[in-house]
Design a protein around this motif. Structure first.
Motif, PDB file in Angstrom:
ATOM      1  N   VAL A 128      77.053  42.613  54.574  1.00  0.00           N
ATOM      2  CA  VAL A 128      76.911  43.799  55.552  1.00  0.00           C
ATOM      3  C   VAL A 128      77.677  43.362  56.933  1.00  0.00           C
ATOM      4  CG1 VAL A 128      75.685  45.354  56.790  1.00  0.00           C
ATOM      5  CG2 VAL A 128      75.217  44.855  54.517  1.00  0.00           C
ATOM      6  N   SER A 144      81.015  44.993  57.799  1.00  0.00           N
ATOM      7  CA  SER A 144      81.174  45.609  59.177  1.00  0.00           C
ATOM      8  C   SER A 144      82.173  45.193  60.383  1.00  0.00           C
ATOM      9  CB  SER A 144      79.719  45.547  60.053  1.00  0.00           C
ATOM     10  OG  SER A 144      78.708  46.021  59.029  1.00  0.00           O
ATOM     11  N   LYS A 147      73.957  50.522  55.030  1.00  0.00           N
ATOM     12  CA  LYS A 147      74.088  51.302  56.139  1.00  0.00           C
ATOM     13  C   LYS A 147      72.844  51.246  57.062  1.00  0.00           C
ATOM     14  CE  LYS A 147      75.412  54.315  59.255  1.00  0.00           C
ATOM     15  NZ  LYS A 147      76.440  54.024  60.108  1.00  0.00           N
ATOM     16  N   ALA A 163      72.947  47.386  58.391  1.00  0.00           N
ATOM     17  CA  ALA A 163      73.862  47.458  59.464  1.00  0.00           C
ATOM     18  C   ALA A 163      73.226  48.064  60.916  1.00  0.00           C
ATOM     19  CB  ALA A 163      75.343  48.275  59.058  1.00  0.00           C
ATOM     20  N   SER A 212      79.127  47.283  65.636  1.00  0.00           N
ATOM     21  CA  SER A 212      78.928  48.342  65.177  1.00  0.00           C
ATOM     22  C   SER A 212      78.747  48.430  63.698  1.00  0.00           C
ATOM     23  CB  SER A 212      80.308  49.296  65.486  1.00  0.00           C
ATOM     24  OG  SER A 212      81.634  48.549  64.981  1.00  0.00           O
ATOM     25  N   ALA A 213      78.553  49.358  63.025  1.00  0.00           N
ATOM     26  CA  ALA A 213      78.292  49.628  61.624  1.00  0.00           C
ATOM     27  C   ALA A 213      79.624  50.727  61.288  1.00  0.00           C
ATOM     28  CB  ALA A 213      77.058  50.233  61.146  1.00  0.00           C
ATOM     29  N   LEU A 214      79.830  50.345  59.715  1.00  0.00           N
ATOM     30  CA  LEU A 214      80.773  51.265  59.197  1.00  0.00           C
ATOM     31  C   LEU A 214      80.106  52.687  59.018  1.00  0.00           C
ATOM     32  CD1 LEU A 214      82.069  49.070  56.149  1.00  0.00           C
ATOM     33  CD2 LEU A 214      82.835  49.611  58.703  1.00  0.00           C
ATOM     34  N   TYR A 262      79.100  52.630  53.407  1.00  0.00           N
ATOM     35  CA  TYR A 262      79.403  51.443  52.760  1.00  0.00           C
ATOM     36  C   TYR A 262      79.879  51.495  51.438  1.00  0.00           C
ATOM     37  CZ  TYR A 262      78.079  49.000  56.942  1.00  0.00           C
ATOM     38  OH  TYR A 262      78.174  48.385  58.101  1.00  0.00           O
TER      39      TYR A 262
END
Length: 331
Positions: free
Chosen positions: A88, A92, A297, A300, A311-313, A316
């Motif tokens: 992750v 990310s 998610k 993240a 930051s996170a996507l 995923y």
């Protein structure tokens, strides 16, 4: 250097490195020592080389973060049993990796251990504030540590958190130079000789701290070598099915133990706490059919909240490629 700068520095490096995608005549696969799994029987028996028709070079690593770096540089093509949090962190940051299967699910083989002399358990975990803990950043152990401290209301910012691989951390807790160890496998077993866990695997699962590893690879390389990936996953699935039949364990155990660098008793003790989902189970909604993407998610977002990553996507979903696994299931 702060914890965030360390993890973000590694993540940034991963994002800019891109292995070239080309047909393989030999491949390099990352795995862990002291982490016994059925695939190691096939590894030792030469089944992967035979099925893939190419030479498979196996290289051991200390953490999933280092696996990500090796895949980013092109030195490694596939990683078996990479922890989900390192995956992750890398994705990310922009590294184009894909989950190809669920390698193993476990909960009691990745945990944090508090030094016995402190006499701290779940009833007085607040006393961990200000203590020194060794955690391999960006790993499943890191995620579990953050979630456990959140559960107990311990401000991680008040702690002295040291980025350390599990083998080194196990030695450190034995020497009394750290107050808490977080890690897995043989290192965890050694750490438990000098301390106690705060939460059991079942208790962690109840809190939503899932612990599972994946087989992963660079998206470009996987796209160029889809047949090889399918055959690789098929051999792995067959080894898992073979282990599931207890009649095969007497002949498999010594081989797996040798490959893992462990004695047979320790190997059986460890692998007995693992579960290896079937291909059908992995493709279902509980795993790669949706739940794993949702869980990524969540992982993240926890790292973002802890200021470990920026930051996170948004999603995923694109980090999971079930095509080769589905093809393997049909072979």
């Amino acid at each position: 250097m702060t914890l965030k700068s360390k993890i973000l520095g590694a993540a940034a490096a991963l994002a800019v490195l891109a292995p070239s995608a080309q047909a393989a005549d030999e491949i390099t696969v990352a795995y862990f020592l002291e982490w016994p799994m059925p695939f190691e029987y096939a590894k030792q028996m030469g089944t992967y080389d035979e099925a893939l028709g190419v030479k498979v070079n196996w290289v051991s690593f200390e953490s999933g973060v280092k696996m990500s770096a090796a895949m980013a540089s092109g030195d490694v093509h596939l990683s078996v049993s990479q922890g989900l949090p390192p995956f992750v962190v890398a994705t990310s940051a922009g590294q184009d990796l894909q989950i190809l299967d669920v390698a193993v699910s476990y909960a009691d083989n990745d945990n944090c251990v508090v030094r016995s002399e402190l006499e701290i358990d779940k009833t007085n975990a607040g006393e961990l504030a200000g203590k020194k803990v060794a955690v391999p950043l960006g790993t499943a152990a890191h995620y579990g540590f953050l979630k456990q401290m959140s559960h107990f209301g311990v401000d991680v910012g008040s702690m002295d958190v040291v980025d350390m691989d599990p083998p080194d951390a196990a030695a450190a807790i034995a020497q009394g130079s750290i107050d808490m160890f977080c890690g897995w496998g043989g290192s965890l077993r050694r750490a438990l000789e000098h301390g106690n866990v705060l939460l059991t695997g079942d208790e962690k699962t109840e809190l939503g701290i899932l612990v599972f590893d994946v087989t992963s690879g660079p998206a470009g390389w996987v796209a160029e070598n889809g047949d090889l990936v399918t055959k690789f996953l098929k051999v792995t699935a067959d080894a898992n099915a073979m282990w599931a039949d207890e009649a095969n364990r007497a002949k498999m155990l010594p081989v797996i133990a040798k490959d893992a660098g462990m004695d047979e008793d320790a190997t059986m003790s460890t692998i007995s706490t693992f579960s290896f989902p079937t291909v059908e189970e992995q493709l279902g909604a509980g795993w790669l059919g949706g739940n794993a993407q949702t869980f990524m998610k969540g992982v993240a977002d926890v790292f973002v909240e802890a200021k470990s990553i920026d930051s996170a996507l948004d999603s995923y979903d694109g980090a999971v490629n079930t095509g080769p696994l589905a093809a393997a299931g049909g072979m």
